[in-house]
Design an enzyme around this catalytic site. Structure first.
Site, PDB file in Angstrom:
ATOM      1  N   LEU A  42       0.852  -1.190   0.000  1.00 23.39           N
ATOM      2  CA  LEU A  42       0.000   0.000   0.000  1.00 23.39           C
ATOM      3  C   LEU A  42       0.891   1.244   0.000  1.00 23.39           C
ATOM      4  CD1 LEU A  42      -2.814   1.356   0.326  1.00 23.39           C
ATOM      5  CD2 LEU A  42      -2.433   1.255   2.803  1.00 23.39           C
ATOM      6  N   THR A  44       1.481   5.282   0.483  1.00 20.58           N
ATOM      7  CA  THR A  44       0.827   6.176   1.458  1.00 20.58           C
ATOM      8  C   THR A  44       1.200   7.649   1.268  1.00 20.58           C
ATOM      9  OG1 THR A  44       2.588   5.932   3.112  1.00 20.58           O
ATOM     10  CG2 THR A  44       0.792   4.321   3.189  1.00 20.58           C
ATOM     11  N   ASP A  68       4.109   0.939   2.436  1.00 18.52           N
ATOM     12  CA  ASP A  68       5.241   1.784   2.043  1.00 18.52           C
ATOM     13  C   ASP A  68       5.029   3.200   2.572  1.00 18.52           C
ATOM     14  OD1 ASP A  68       7.633   2.205   0.031  1.00 18.52           O
ATOM     15  OD2 ASP A  68       6.286   3.915  -0.219  1.00 18.52           O
ATOM     16  N   TYR A  73       6.539  11.712   4.179  1.00 18.87           N
ATOM     17  CA  TYR A  73       5.074  11.666   3.993  1.00 18.87           C
ATOM     18  C   TYR A  73       4.328  12.168   5.241  1.00 18.87           C
ATOM     19  CZ  TYR A  73       6.408   8.507   0.136  1.00 18.87           C
ATOM     20  OH  TYR A  73       6.996   7.939  -0.971  1.00 18.87           O
ATOM     21  N   LYS A 102      11.790   5.350   4.574  1.00 17.86           N
ATOM     22  CA  LYS A 102      12.921   5.917   3.814  1.00 17.86           C
ATOM     23  C   LYS A 102      13.640   7.032   4.570  1.00 17.86           C
ATOM     24  CE  LYS A 102       9.863   5.115  -0.078  1.00 17.86           C
ATOM     25  NZ  LYS A 102       8.500   5.557   0.177  1.00 17.86           N
ATOM     26  N   HIS A 135      16.009   7.713   0.334  1.00 12.16           N
ATOM     27  CA  HIS A 135      14.866   8.169  -0.484  1.00 12.16           C
ATOM     28  C   HIS A 135      15.301   8.767  -1.831  1.00 12.16           C
ATOM     29  CE1 HIS A 135      10.480   9.749  -0.007  1.00 12.16           C
ATOM     30  NE2 HIS A 135      10.748   9.460  -1.256  1.00 12.16           N
ATOM     31  N   ASN A 189      15.257   6.175  -6.357  1.00 10.77           N
ATOM     32  CA  ASN A 189      15.572   7.274  -7.280  1.00 10.77           C
ATOM     33  C   ASN A 189      17.062   7.388  -7.599  1.00 10.77           C
ATOM     34  OD1 ASN A 189      12.835   8.420  -7.513  1.00 10.77           O
ATOM     35  ND2 ASN A 189      13.071   8.832  -5.331  1.00 10.77           N
ATOM     36  N   SER A 241       0.212   7.751 -11.050  1.00 14.06           N
ATOM     37  CA  SER A 241      -0.012   8.751 -10.002  1.00 14.06           C
ATOM     38  C   SER A 241      -1.065   9.796 -10.351  1.00 14.06           C
ATOM     39  CB  SER A 241       1.331   9.453  -9.683  1.00 14.06           C
ATOM     40  OG  SER A 241       1.257  10.084  -8.440  1.00 14.06           O
TER      41      SER A 241
HETATM   42  N1  LIG Z   1      10.287   6.782  -3.611  1.00 13.97           N
HETATM   43  C1  LIG Z   1       9.702   7.854  -4.099  1.00 13.97           C
HETATM   44  O1  LIG Z   1      10.348   8.881  -4.402  1.00 13.97           O
HETATM   45  C2  LIG Z   1       8.220   7.837  -4.309  1.00 13.97           C
HETATM   46  C3  LIG Z   1       7.612   8.830  -5.096  1.00 13.97           C
HETATM   47  C4  LIG Z   1       6.235   8.753  -5.284  1.00 13.97           C
HETATM   48  C5  LIG Z   1       5.509   7.743  -4.705  1.00 13.97           C
HETATM   49  N2  LIG Z   1       6.121   6.803  -3.916  1.00 13.97           N
HETATM   50  C6  LIG Z   1       5.357   5.710  -3.253  1.00 13.97           C
HETATM   51  O2  LIG Z   1       4.620   5.025  -4.247  1.00 13.97           O
HETATM   52  C7  LIG Z   1       3.231   5.054  -3.902  1.00 13.97           C
HETATM   53  C8  LIG Z   1       2.379   5.037  -5.147  1.00 13.97           C
HETATM   54  O3  LIG Z   1       2.620   6.160  -5.964  1.00 13.97           O
HETATM   55  P1  LIG Z   1       1.555   7.346  -6.118  1.00 13.97           P
HETATM   56  O4  LIG Z   1       0.733   7.428  -4.900  1.00 13.97           O
HETATM   57  O5  LIG Z   1       2.286   8.558  -6.545  1.00 13.97           O
HETATM   58  O6  LIG Z   1       0.710   6.913  -7.397  1.00 13.97           O
HETATM   59  P2  LIG Z   1      -0.278   5.705  -7.780  1.00 13.97           P
HETATM   60  O7  LIG Z   1      -0.299   4.665  -6.752  1.00 13.97           O
HETATM   61  O8  LIG Z   1       0.066   5.357  -9.179  1.00 13.97           O
HETATM   62  O9  LIG Z   1      -1.678   6.432  -7.830  1.00 13.97           O
HETATM   63  C9  LIG Z   1      -2.355   6.816  -6.671  1.00 13.97           C
HETATM   64  C10 LIG Z   1      -3.578   7.636  -7.101  1.00 13.97           C
HETATM   65  O10 LIG Z   1      -4.447   6.832  -7.880  1.00 13.97           O
HETATM   66  C11 LIG Z   1      -5.751   6.766  -7.289  1.00 13.97           C
HETATM   67  N3  LIG Z   1      -6.156   5.356  -7.380  1.00 13.97           N
HETATM   68  C12 LIG Z   1      -5.737   4.310  -6.634  1.00 13.97           C
HETATM   69  N4  LIG Z   1      -6.281   3.168  -7.028  1.00 13.97           N
HETATM   70  C13 LIG Z   1      -7.093   3.477  -8.068  1.00 13.97           C
HETATM   71  C14 LIG Z   1      -7.938   2.701  -8.901  1.00 13.97           C
HETATM   72  N5  LIG Z   1      -8.055   1.399  -8.732  1.00 13.97           N
HETATM   73  N6  LIG Z   1      -8.630   3.349  -9.881  1.00 13.97           N
HETATM   74  C15 LIG Z   1      -8.511   4.683 -10.038  1.00 13.97           C
HETATM   75  N7  LIG Z   1      -7.718   5.480  -9.269  1.00 13.97           N
HETATM   76  C16 LIG Z   1      -7.012   4.872  -8.292  1.00 13.97           C
HETATM   77  C17 LIG Z   1      -5.574   7.226  -5.865  1.00 13.97           C
HETATM   78  O11 LIG Z   1      -6.719   7.918  -5.405  1.00 13.97           O
HETATM   79  P3  LIG Z   1      -7.567   7.430  -4.096  1.00 13.97           P
HETATM   80  O12 LIG Z   1      -6.643   7.485  -2.918  1.00 13.97           O
HETATM   81  O13 LIG Z   1      -8.657   8.429  -4.042  1.00 13.97           O
HETATM   82  O14 LIG Z   1      -8.033   6.047  -4.413  1.00 13.97           O
HETATM   83  C18 LIG Z   1      -4.379   8.179  -5.968  1.00 13.97           C
HETATM   84  O15 LIG Z   1      -4.826   9.470  -6.338  1.00 13.97           O
HETATM   85  C19 LIG Z   1       3.110   6.334  -3.071  1.00 13.97           C
HETATM   86  O16 LIG Z   1       1.913   6.417  -2.369  1.00 13.97           O
HETATM   87  C20 LIG Z   1       4.351   6.224  -2.223  1.00 13.97           C
HETATM   88  O17 LIG Z   1       4.168   5.276  -1.184  1.00 13.97           O
HETATM   89  C21 LIG Z   1       7.469   6.829  -3.738  1.00 13.97           C
END
Ligand SMILES: NC(=O)c1ccc[n+]([C@@H]2O[C@H](COP(=O)([O-])OP(=O)(O)OC[C@H]3O[C@@H](n4cnc5c(N)ncnc54)[C@H](OP(=O)(O)O)[C@@H]3O)[C@@H](O)[C@H]2O)c1
Length: 362
Positions: A42, A44, A68, A73, A102, A135, A189, A241
């Site tokens: 998941l 977050t 995660d 965050y 991270k 991170h 990254n 995203s």
């Molecule tokens: N290491 C890094 O630098 C880094 C950078 C970015 C992200 N991350 C991690 O990766 C995770 C995932 O990336 P992300 O949050 O940017 O993008 P993502 O998981 O690709 O997309 C999340 C978005 O999509 C929506 N969503 C989720 N499931 C859906 C579905 N089945 N149908 C339609 N929309 C849906 C969510 O809205 P709702 O909440 O309203 O469902 C949210 O707005 C982050 O939360 C974080 O833990 C890490």
């Protein structure tokens, strides 16, 4: 064997194969520790503490076992509350869970690693995490009051700590692992050159790399490099995203044109319809079928359920090819971190800079 027995034998055999296949897809084995990492976690990011607390509890109830998070965050405490309550309620044990967090950009130096990890563990209310990642490869000076980057008042630039030394930081990470504060170690990254340097100087090689990865940005070369070096890959932003659009456009003035809409792509929708699945399930399964870990973020109960129901179908080679062709390479990247003004001047900024119009006309 009579016919009925044979049918039972065959179906039992194929049932075993089916469950074995699902199990193989649900976990990957990490190098060096042989820990099992669930291929679904998941995400977050952008989940406020009050919302994420109930979301994580709900997700654990639904069967998520991998969460995660990150210092940046600002929700580790709430996640810790949810996990503690779930365990106290007798629903599972700490050992059932895989928790990733991270080291932040403001703590990316040898002298800060242990300090941040200890603080994060106290926020998460646990004695160890399963995976600790650096991170980002660059670093900012830290405002000690707020634990946020120092920003130059005149220019608005982030104050870069250009002394970043990945090797000495990594050695501290190894020490944290030796002390039992984290079971596994990884990076996020970092580019191939940066990872290679760490591999050469390390006792424990990075076990996981977390990078942006989705249908428009498939990181083919980096994944090949990771496979050759026994590094598991986690895809962040696996759905492209969708939430980042509002976040970046309102907060950082990004143009809405740069954001993909993967969920609406015809290719994805056609495949989804064929399998009786949703576009999100196809995008996630596409990665998991290639042994990539996915960490979609959602705070909606329906979408939490939807995003975990991704293991009961298989994409055919032509379907995989159709999705592979969506890759735009470097043009598909959303997260270049240029919203941190001046970050590209850090010596460890990891990405190729977008070519500006001025450079094109040179
Ligand atoms: N290491 C890094 O630098 C880094 C950078 C970015 C992200 N991350 C991690 O990766 C995770 C995932 O990336 P992300 O949050 O940017 O993008 P993502 O998981 O690709 O997309 C999340 C978005 O999509 C929506 N969503 C989720 N499931 C859906 C579905 N089945 N149908 C339609 N929309 C849906 C969510 O809205 P709702 O909440 O309203 O469902 C949210 O707005 C982050 O939360 C974080 O833990 C890490």
């Amino acid at each position: 064997m009579n016919c009925r027995k044979r049918v039972w034998f065959i179906s039992r055999h194929s049932l075993c194969y089916y469950f074995q296949n699902i199990r193989n897809m649900k976990y990957i084995t990490l190098s060096q520790t042989e820990d099992l990492m669930p291929t679904l976690g998941l995400g977050t990011w952008q989940a406020a503490p009050d919302v994420i607390e109930s979301t994580v509890y709900k997700a654990l109830d639904l069967g998520y076992r991998h969460i995660d998070t990150a210092f940046n965050y600002n929700n580790e405490e709430a996640i810790g509350n949810a996990i503690k309550k779930w365990i106290d309620d007798g629903k599972g044990t700490r050992k059932d869970l895989f928790i990733t967090t991270k080291l932040p950009h403001v703590g990316n130096r040898e002298s800060d690693v242990m300090k941040f990890l200890n603080l994060q563990l106290s926020r998460l209310q646990m004695s160890y995490v399963d995976l600790y990642l650096i991170h980002v490869p660059f670093a900012f000076y830290c405002d000690p009051e707020t634990f946020t980057p120092l920003i130059n008042k005149d220019t608005g630039d982030y104050e870069l700590d250009k002394e970043t030394n990945h090797i000495t930081t990594w050695k501290k990470m190894e020490e944290c692992q030796k002390k039992g504060l984290t079971r596994n170690l990884g990076l996020s990254n970092f580019n191939e050159n940066q990872i290679t340097k760490i591999i050469k100087a390390s006792t424990v090689k990075p076990q996981v790399l977390q990078v942006e990865l989705h249908a428009y940005f498939q990181q083919v070369d980096l994944r090949k490099f990771c496979a050759e070096n026994d590094i598991a890959v986690t895809a962040y932003a696996p759905l492209g995203s969708p939430g980042a659009k509002t976040h970046f456009v309102t907060k950082y003035n990004y143009s809405p044109d740069v954001f993909p809409d993967l969920l609406c792509l015809k290719e994805v929708n056609d495949i989804a319809e064929k399998h009786g699945k949703t576009p999100a399930q196809v995008l996630l399964h596409f990665l998991v079928q290639q042994k990539v870990v996915v960490i979609p973020k959602s705070t909606s109960e329906n979408r939490l359920k939807e995003n975990m129901d991704i293991y009961d179908f298989e994409l055919s080679p032509p379907e995989m090819n159709t999705l592979k062709k969506l890759d735009k390479g470097e043009d598909g990247r959303i997260f270049n971190f240029l919203f941190w003004k001046g970050v590209e001047r850090h010596p460890e900024y990891p990405f190729k800079l977008p070519v500006t119009e001025a450079e094109v006309t040179k």
